[in-house]
Design a protein around this motif. Structure first.
Motif, short mmCIF file in Angstrom:
data_model
loop_
_atom_site.label_atom_id
_atom_site.label_comp_id
_atom_site.label_asym_id
_atom_site.label_seq_id
_atom_site.Cartn_x
_atom_site.Cartn_y
_atom_site.Cartn_z
N TYR A 1 0.84 -1.20 0.00
CA TYR A 1 0.00 0.00 0.00
C TYR A 1 0.88 1.25 0.00
O TYR A 1 0.66 2.18 -0.75
N ILE A 2 1.93 1.21 0.86
CA ILE A 2 2.82 2.36 0.97
C ILE A 2 3.48 2.66 -0.36
O ILE A 2 3.57 3.80 -0.79
N ARG A 3 3.89 1.58 -1.06
CA ARG A 3 4.56 1.78 -2.34
C ARG A 3 3.60 2.34 -3.38
O ARG A 3 3.91 3.28 -4.09
N ARG A 4 2.38 1.77 -3.43
CA ARG A 4 1.45 2.15 -4.49
C ARG A 4 0.83 3.52 -4.29
O ARG A 4 0.54 4.24 -5.22
N GLU A 5 0.56 3.88 -3.03
CA GLU A 5 -0.22 5.09 -2.78
C GLU A 5 0.66 6.29 -2.45
O GLU A 5 0.17 7.30 -1.97
N ASN A 6 1.97 6.19 -2.66
CA ASN A 6 2.89 7.27 -2.31
C ASN A 6 2.71 7.74 -0.87
O ASN A 6 2.56 8.91 -0.59
N PHE A 7 2.69 6.79 0.01
CA PHE A 7 2.38 7.04 1.41
C PHE A 7 3.70 6.89 2.16
O PHE A 7 3.83 6.16 3.08
N GLU A 8 4.73 7.63 1.62
CA GLU A 8 6.10 7.40 2.08
C GLU A 8 6.36 8.12 3.37
O GLU A 8 7.04 9.13 3.40
N GLN A 9 5.82 7.65 4.47
CA GLN A 9 6.11 8.31 5.73
C GLN A 9 6.74 7.30 6.68
O GLN A 9 6.07 6.36 7.10
N PHE A 10 8.03 7.52 6.99
CA PHE A 10 8.71 6.55 7.85
C PHE A 10 8.13 6.57 9.26
O PHE A 10 8.34 5.65 10.03
N GLU A 11 7.37 7.63 9.59
CA GLU A 11 6.79 7.69 10.94
C GLU A 11 5.72 6.62 11.14
O GLU A 11 5.42 6.27 12.27
N ALA B 1 -4.36 7.65 12.86
CA ALA B 1 -5.65 7.78 12.17
C ALA B 1 -5.62 8.93 11.18
O ALA B 1 -6.24 8.87 10.13
N SER B 2 -4.88 10.00 11.51
CA SER B 2 -4.89 11.15 10.60
C SER B 2 -3.57 11.28 9.85
O SER B 2 -3.24 12.35 9.37
N ILE B 3 -2.84 10.17 9.71
CA ILE B 3 -1.49 10.28 9.13
C ILE B 3 -1.54 10.67 7.66
O ILE B 3 -0.61 11.29 7.15
N ASN B 4 -2.64 10.35 6.99
CA ASN B 4 -2.78 10.81 5.60
C ASN B 4 -3.35 12.21 5.64
O ASN B 4 -4.52 12.46 5.38
N ARG B 5 -2.49 13.20 5.96
CA ARG B 5 -2.99 14.51 6.37
C ARG B 5 -3.57 15.31 5.22
O ARG B 5 -4.22 16.32 5.45
N ASP C 1 -7.10 1.84 -11.39
CA ASP C 1 -7.17 3.26 -11.05
C ASP C 1 -7.23 3.51 -9.55
O ASP C 1 -7.61 4.60 -9.13
N GLY C 2 -6.89 2.55 -8.74
CA GLY C 2 -6.79 2.83 -7.30
C GLY C 2 -7.59 1.86 -6.45
O GLY C 2 -8.19 0.91 -6.94
N MET C 3 -7.58 2.16 -5.12
CA MET C 3 -8.26 1.29 -4.17
C MET C 3 -9.77 1.45 -4.28
O MET C 3 -10.26 2.55 -4.54
N VAL C 4 -10.50 0.36 -4.08
CA VAL C 4 -11.96 0.46 -3.96
C VAL C 4 -12.35 -0.17 -2.64
O VAL C 4 -11.65 -1.04 -2.12
N GLU C 5 -13.46 0.29 -2.06
CA GLU C 5 -13.85 -0.28 -0.77
C GLU C 5 -15.35 -0.47 -0.62
O GLU C 5 -15.85 -0.54 0.50
N GLU C 6 -16.08 -0.55 -1.75
CA GLU C 6 -17.50 -0.86 -1.64
C GLU C 6 -17.69 -2.38 -1.66
O GLU C 6 -16.92 -3.10 -2.31
#
Lengths: 204, 484
Positions: free
Chosen positions: B101-111, B150-154, B355-360
């Motif tokens: 997920y981190i790789r695909r969504e550019n969620f590069e936060q080492f924290e 919870a709010s890390i994707n700011r 085209d990305g994550m789906v959650e329905e």
């Protein structure tokens, strides 16, 4: 003895007067400054009562951190205090009534104060005789030995709070020019100055 | 003074805290690595934090001895050891599932891995807490890390909203818990659990103590998201990034439940009748709300939120019994719940189109034709969550209901079984959508780590019946250690 009484009345008088000024002064910055004065006087009262630790804590935490934070917020936020203050006199009687009720309740609580006999007999960490040790010493004795575990855990919690604040708010902007001493020192006349010949009668 | 110095510093004392020390020092070192080498270090920090968690878990497996440490504030008994292992496994799998997920969504936060480590550390301290102060400090360390996670994707409004909501409500619940703790201290003069039990045994129970107990339980109910303190759960589950949601569902609830069990059994055993009523009420309310509110959901993360509320209600049935077999049931329930949840979230994390994550839930339609293996494993997990024999979920429910009936709580057990029947509807609906509806677009192939987690979880759930005896033996020892 008379000196103690003089100082007591001095500090408490200033504390009450400045507390009144906190709510009555027109300029919010003045309010915060009066708040700091009230805190300092309360701290002096604590120290006079023999609670040096509480007194110093009040100055370090409330004056050093909380009040300065208030000052920042008051100066940064664009709040129209004149608007907030409208109808101030109108609410005065209700406010005074609430204040009186709270005062009466506090007096009742203090008047009817009893410490449970079972609790005094079995406290986890009894208070040492204040004649032998000052209260800073008494707290220090247990804080760094018996309760060192809690002390360290509290430190970890503060670390997480700091990390959280940085993660959620710090943004590295691309086009901000920051001071870089190495670059500044490494400049020489060749890169810093450009010499141009300007013909007379014409601009650049 | 000399004596206290010696007892604090003795080596025997600190040796019980080795996994906690590893995690705390490791988290600080990883933070430094991340700060000085920038976002590109995220994969390394993630890998190293998994290694740390595995090492802590292995240490707990190897180490046989237990006891008190830190002047009785820290306890390591078979119960604490087992719950810590379950929590650590949950955290490890949650971090492992986030890699792709981190790789695909550019969620590069080492924290992110660092905060998961500190949250896990808080959970371990909660599980091992043996007095009210260490309990509160462990709980705050965990909660504060979770608020940030919870709010890390700011940059996402929903993630920020989830974090803020969680923070405000969580702070309120911490306040209630603290108020309860101070009342209990005020009326007993003690903070240690065993000492509190000693102080209240044989005396008339005071009103102040019961007040304190109610506030304390309200705080705990918030942390395990039991009704009526569940409001934050669906929004936080939906808003937080999916790996964070997976972590929320797997680890913190187990730790909070372990803490709740230790407090009510360890400190309030003399007033069992008083807390039992409260636990029975929140258990029934959670089971019923979890069953009915999930029916109308279309988002699978929200559905899992209501499902987790319901499952916490079922686990509380065992605690309501207040007996050794009841606690045994709670432990088995938590173990199986963790395995099922992690597997389900592996599937949710695999719900990704080009085209990305789906959650329905409707995005799962026809999964049986597009990806039959994933559909098969998800079906096993759904059947297990619904509690259909011979899968693990059935045994989890079986043990808690048997314990409730043994203690004479017939109404509770009957309502629980009925709620479980209602709950089965929405799990079966997902199965129906997967197998009998028109196929939707294909998902991109599953990442390897998700396959491993899903496979392990599915096999555990499917073949639980073969090693149920072994698990029961371990959990029975753990439960017995609380009733010495």
């Amino acid at each position: 003895m008379i000196l103690t009484a003089i100082f007591f009345y001095l500090f408490s008088g200033i504390a009450i007067a400045s507390a009144f000024m906190v709510i009555s002064s027109r300029n919010p910055v003045h309010s915060v400054l009066f708040l700091i004065l009230a805190f300092v006087n309360a701290a002096c009262l604590f120290i006079m009562a023999g609670a040096e630790f509480l007194g110093l804590l009040l100055i370090v935490v409330y004056v050093g951190a909380v009040a300065v934070l208030f000052l920042f917020v008051v100066m940064m936020l664009d709040v129209d205090f004149a608007e907030l203050r409208r109808g101030y006199l109108q609410y005065m009687p209700v406010g005074a009534l609430v204040g009186l009720i709270v005062l009466a309740e506090l007096l009742m609580v203090v008047g009817g104060w009893v410490t449970s006999p079972t609790a005094t007999g079995s406290v986890a960490s009894p208070i040492p005789d204040m004649a032998d040790v000052s209260n800073i010493e008494a707290i220090g004795n247990v804080l760094y030995t018996r309760y060192v575990y809690f002390f360290q855990l509290a430190g970890l919690i503060l670390l997480v709070a700091m990390v959280g604040a940085i993660v959620l708010t710090l943004r590295h902007k691309e086009n901000v020019r920051r001071q870089d001493i190495n670059v500044q020192v490494a400049r020489d006349p060749k890169t810093a100055i450009e010499v141009r010949k300007v013909e007379s009668g014409k601009g650049i | 003074m000399q004596e206290t110095m010696q007892s604090v510093m003795s080596v025997q004392n600190l040796s019980l805290l080795v996994p906690e020390l590893w995690l705390s020092i490791g988290a600080m070192v990883l933070l430094m690595i991340g700060v000085f080498s920038g976002p590109k270090s995220t994969p390394h920090v993630t890998g190293l934090s998994i290694a740390l968690l595995v090492a802590a878990c292995a240490w707990l497996f190897m180490k046989e001895e237990g006891g008190l440490a830190m002047n009785g504030s820290f306890i390591l008994d078979p119960f604490a050891r087992l719950m810590k292992i379950i929590t650590l496994v949950g955290s490890t799998l949650a971090i492992a599932m986030s890699v792709n997920y981190i790789r695909r969504e550019n969620f590069e936060q080492f924290e992110f891995p660092v905060l998961v480590l500190t949250a896990t550390l808080g959970m371990m301290l909660m599980i091992s807490a043996n007095d009210l102060i260490s309990l509160y400090l462990g709980l705050e360390l965990q909660s504060l890390s979770l608020y940030v996670l919870a709010s890390i994707n700011r940059d996402s409004v929903r993630s920020t909203e989830a974090g803020l909501k969680y923070f405000v409500l969580g702070a309120l619940s911490s306040g209630m818990l603290l108020y309860g703790a101070s009342l209990i201290y005020g009326f007993t003069g003690q903070i240690g659990f065993a000492e509190i039990a000693q102080a209240i045994v044989g005396t008339d129970r005071s009103l102040g103590l019961i007040f304190g107990l109610v506030f304390l339980l309200a705080g705990f109910a918030f942390k395990i998201s039991a009704v009526p303190f569940h409001m934050w759960t669906p929004d936080v589950y939906e808003g937080a990034p999916t790996p964070v949601t997976a972590f929320f569902a797997a680890a913190p609830k187990i730790a909070a439940m372990a803490m709740l069990v230790r407090v009510v059994i360890g400190a309030f055993e003399p007033v069992t009748l008083d807390w039992q009523q409260i636990i029975v009420f929140i258990s029934i309310a959670s089971m019923v709300l979890g069953a009915f509110a999930a029916i109308g959901q279309s988002n699978i993360k929200r559905l899992m939120a209501y499902s987790s509320i319901g499952h916490m209600g079922f686990a509380l049935v065992g605690l309501a019994a207040g007996t050794q077999s009841g606690v045994n049931g709670v432990i088995i329930y938590l173990l199986i719940y963790m395995a099922m949840t992690v597997g389900t979230f592996a599937c949710i994390l695999a719900m990704r189109r080009k085209d990305g994550m789906v959650e329905e839930i409707s995005d799962l339609s026809g999964l049986a034709t597009t990806n039959p293996i994933m559909a098969l494993f998800l079906t096993i997990l759904m059947f297990s969550l619904a509690g259909i024999p011979p899968l693990a979920g059935f045994f989890a429910k079986y043990f808690v209901f048997v314990a409730a009936i043994e203690s004479g709580l017939y109404a509770l057990a009957i309502i629980g079984v009925l709620a479980s029947v209602v709950g089965a509807f929405y799990y079966l609906r997902i199965i129906k959508i997967m197998w009998f509806d028109e196929p939707a677009d294909e998902f991109v192939p599953m990442a390897i780590e998700l396959k491993v987690v899903l496979g392990a979880s599915g096999l555990f759930v499917a073949f639980y019946v073969f090693f149920a005896g072994l698990v029961s033996e371990v959990t029975a020892t753990a439960a017995a250690s609380l009733f010495l």
